[in-house]
Design a protein around this motif. Structure first.
Motif, short mmCIF file in Angstrom:
data_model
loop_
_atom_site.label_atom_id
_atom_site.label_comp_id
_atom_site.label_asym_id
_atom_site.label_seq_id
_atom_site.Cartn_x
_atom_site.Cartn_y
_atom_site.Cartn_z
N UNK A 329 -36.92 10.70 -28.32
CA UNK A 329 -38.36 10.58 -28.54
C UNK A 329 -38.64 9.60 -29.68
N UNK A 330 -37.84 9.68 -30.74
CA UNK A 330 -38.04 8.79 -31.89
C UNK A 330 -37.78 7.34 -31.48
N UNK A 331 -36.77 7.15 -30.67
CA UNK A 331 -36.47 5.79 -30.18
C UNK A 331 -37.68 5.22 -29.43
N UNK A 344 -44.79 11.30 -30.45
CA UNK A 344 -43.59 12.12 -30.70
C UNK A 344 -43.57 13.40 -29.87
N UNK A 345 -44.70 13.70 -29.21
CA UNK A 345 -44.73 14.91 -28.38
C UNK A 345 -43.73 14.82 -27.23
N UNK A 346 -43.27 13.60 -26.98
CA UNK A 346 -42.23 13.41 -25.98
C UNK A 346 -41.01 14.29 -26.27
N UNK A 347 -40.76 14.51 -27.55
CA UNK A 347 -39.64 15.37 -27.98
C UNK A 347 -39.76 16.75 -27.33
N UNK A 348 -40.94 17.35 -27.46
CA UNK A 348 -41.14 18.66 -26.87
C UNK A 348 -41.08 18.60 -25.34
N UNK A 349 -41.60 17.49 -24.79
CA UNK A 349 -41.56 17.33 -23.33
C UNK A 349 -40.12 17.36 -22.82
N UNK A 350 -39.25 16.59 -23.52
CA UNK A 350 -37.84 16.55 -23.09
C UNK A 350 -37.24 17.95 -23.19
N UNK A 351 -37.52 18.62 -24.29
CA UNK A 351 -36.94 19.95 -24.48
C UNK A 351 -37.48 20.95 -23.45
N UNK A 352 -38.76 20.79 -23.12
CA UNK A 352 -39.34 21.80 -22.22
C UNK A 352 -38.79 21.69 -20.81
#
Lengths: 429, 257
Positions: A329-331, A344-352
């Protein structure tokens, strides 16, 4: 222009994996670790499940300082000086390994360093640097400010980074367990003999019983190459609620565990070489902890990614997986030049799509693990029922069913609630 | 005038593990670091440099062989002192150095120092051995004056004025440069480098040089062991007078009184 693209706070498994992945992509990464060196102040029971680290370093165990591959799983019930052990023997498949964090975390941090991250140890970070409501860097000891496009908080169970950035409420005692651990040195052959292991095989053994005096918790043993990791974990909330009843201190409970006849034989002649204690996040991932804000994401223990399923206890594998998702997500955020919370909400998306689903499903197991009967009545009944089953004394024997009923009623458990508990257990695992 | 600061790669004695039964010391397991008093020497070098100009360089002769772990620790120890404000560092390392005694090390260091530096600062003793021999031997090799136990240093033209802390009094001496001076922990309070200074220190020049033994060592360490302390394990009970009587009796029996 910020000083670094990314500042990672903490060089534990989550911090080092995030640092490694982002440095490898060519970003400038500063990793700040408070301990004398990475791994110096980190602790866990003793076993890493491989799945997540394998996504970063395929077949990492061939290179990393792992101790033994777990092929023997033991669940034990202790009551008084008696006990039951259930032993599963499996084939080695690279699924999980015992390891010692001082060595392993250092290896991971070196991977990050080799990839180009600046890893600085012995330096304390006071908190996030916040300007106009967004995280723009860190405040290090001595009021020193250091800017970054994105900050990754990997600062462990008590994460002041997450708290100061307003990503989690002040946590209470209900959210934590405390673990005490000893490393006991024994010759390689002795370990293999006592734990029925051959070569690099290892054992992971978890115990519940009256040793914790009704407090939610238990004991563990993991075999390393030439030592065993042994300890006790207890829920702080449960411990506090029983403070008047529990007569013994944590270290005394560890001693009690060590001197139990069934456990003692594993340790005989061993030499205590290390002891430690640490706090463990137990339930916070369900308590509305936010994983990201403008300019910052939270990974690993800091985000509360730790689960006690009873038969398996996990944290490090989740930490690594969360770091991998965060790095991705940071990348994307850095690449698009947008490091806002939305990006950065992509981080949670990947995890979910993966890990969070597993954590969600774990709720049932965690609820079950809260049931205090598991730590008092059940171990006693297990021990006494089996004792009854194996009893031969020349007299007619009560059948198992009526024996079990009597046992249950002594514990004030109806047959129905026992069945329910069993059903809950089956459903949650 | 350029200053050389001697930094030894010392064992972190706080992390040294010993086996009381066998007397074995687990030297390889303990990490190494720059000694605390060497941080004072570094601080003094940086202050002198800031006041009188010139460069200040850290000099380390690693006696731990070619192990990757030790090499890394050596660079970390040098980064620590570079972050305090030194201009550069030289790390001398390689086969043979692990057998070095102060005689051999002093000779090797002298080769690097002669004609290049005007002042050498060192700690009064190293973190691990604390023999305090090396600075004196080095001065003898170089043929320079040596002043030990410095608590203040001032450069006055071609001379250096040094305050020395001796047991009952202070002594102020003036020696002609070049000179070797060892400092005590009282001389200053070493600065704590900032994060940004540590980051920059990693980019400062660090020369690595292969060690070649100039002479054979005169001293070889055969074995390192923890002294065994056997206690008598006598517990004297009773009231004070009675116990004191028994204690005196016991001490007499041991020949102590």
């Amino acid at each position: 222009m910020a000083d670094f693209d990314v500042i990672v706070v903490g060089a534990g498994p989550a911090g080092s994996v995030a640092s490694y992945l982002l440095a490898k992509r060519g970003y400038t990464v500063l990793t700040v670790e408070r301990g004398k060196r990475p791994g110096a102040k980190n602790m866990f029971g003793g076993r890493l499940y491989s799945w997540s680290l394998e996504r970063v370093f395929p077949e990492f165990w061939k290179e990393a300082p792992v101790e033994r591959e777990v092929t023997k799983e033991v669940i034990g019930f202790l009551h008084g000086d008696r006990g039951v052990e259930i032993r599963l023997s499996t084939k080695p498949e690279g699924r999980s390994f015992t390891l010692l964090r001082a060595k392993f975390d250092q290896w991971l941090a070196e991977k990050a360093e080799d990839a180009g991250a600046e890893v600085i140890s012995r330096f304390k970070v006071e908190g996030p640097l916040i300007r106009d409501g967004r995280v723009v860097g860190i405040v290090a000891e001595g009021e020193e400010e250091m800017e970054a496009e994105v900050v990754i908080a990997a600062d462990g169970a008590l994460s002041f980074m997450a708290e100061k950035a307003g990503l989690r409420p002040r946590l209470s005692k209900e959210d934590f367990a405390v673990g005490a651990k000893e490393v006991i040195e024994l010759p390689k052959e002795v370990i293999e003999d006592r734990f029925c292991l051959s070569g690099d095989e290892g054992a992971a053994q978890l115990y519940v019983g009256d040793l914790t005096e009704g407090v939610v918790g238990g004991g563990f043993i993991y075999t390393n190459k030439e030592s065993i990791s042994l300890g006790v974990v207890m829920r702080i909330g449960s411990l506090a609620s029983k403070v008047s009843e529990v007569s013994t201190a944590m270290w005394e409970i560890t001693e009690k565990f060590k001197s139990h006849p069934m456990i003692r034989r594993y340790l005989e002649g061993g030499k205590l070489v290390e002891y430690s204690a640490h706090i463990i996040p137990e339930t916070q991932f369900m308590r509305g902890v936010k994983l990201y804000t403008d300019g910052m994401v939270v990974v690993g223990d800091a985000a509360g990614f730790c689960v006690n399923y009873g038969v398996t206890v996990r944290g490090m594998d989740f930490a690594i997986e969360s770091a991998r998702a965060a790095a991705e997500a940071v990348h994307h955020a850095l690449e698009s030049g947008d490091t806002s919370a939305r990006s950065l909400s992509r981080y949670q998306e990947i995890l979910s799509k993966g890990m969070l689903r597993e954590l969600e499903a774990a709720k049932k197991a965690v609820d079950l693990m809260e049931d205090e009967r598991l730590y008092s009545s059940i171990p006693r009944i297990a021990v006494e029922t089996l004792e009854h089953l194996f009893l031969v004394d020349g007299r007619p024997k009560e059948n198992l069913y009526s024996f079990l009923r009597k046992e249950l009623s002594e514990e004030g458990i109806s047959l129905l609630s026992a069945l329910l508990l069993g059903w809950k257990a089956l459903r949650s695992m | 005038m350029d200053i050389a600061v001697l930094v030894k790669q010392s064992l972190d004695v706080q992390e040294l593990r010993v086996d009381q039964d066998t007397g074995k010391i687990y030297i390889e397991d303990a990490p190494t670091k720059a000694g605390d008093i060497e941080l004072n020497a570094t601080e003094e070098a940086v202050r002198l440099k800031e006041k009188f100009g010139g460069k200040a360089i850290a000099l380390m002769l690693s006696t731990w062989g070619a192990s990757g772990k030790r090499q890394k620790e050596a660079r970390e120890a040098l980064t620590r002192v570079l972050a305090m404000g030194l201009d550069g560092a030289m790390l001398i390392t390689g086969e043979g150095a692990e057998r070095g005694d102060t005689y051999m090390i002093a000779k090797a260091l002298a080769q690097e120092i002669r004609d290049k530096f005007g002042l050498v600062l060192a700690a009064e003793g190293s973190e691990d051995n604390f023999s305090g021999l090396l600075p004196a031997r080095l001065a003898a090799e170089l043929g320079w004056p040596y002043v030990a136990y410095a608590t203040a240093i001032e450069v006055e033209g071609d001379y250096v004025k040094v305050t020395r802390s001796l047991e009952d009094f202070e002594e102020v001496v003036k020696v002609k440069l070049p000179a070797v001076i060892s400092v005590t922990q009282e001389i200053n309070k070493p600065r704590v480098p900032k994060l940004v200074e540590i980051v920059k220190a990693k980019k400062k020049p660090m020369d690595q040089k292969d060690f070649s033994p100039p002479v054979e060592p005169k001293l070889t360490i055969r074995e390192l062991k923890v002294p065994k302390v056997e206690r008598k394990r006598i517990v004297i009970e009773g009231d004070v007078e009675e116990a004191a009587e028994k204690l005196i009796q016991a001490l007499k029996e041991e020949g102590v009184l």
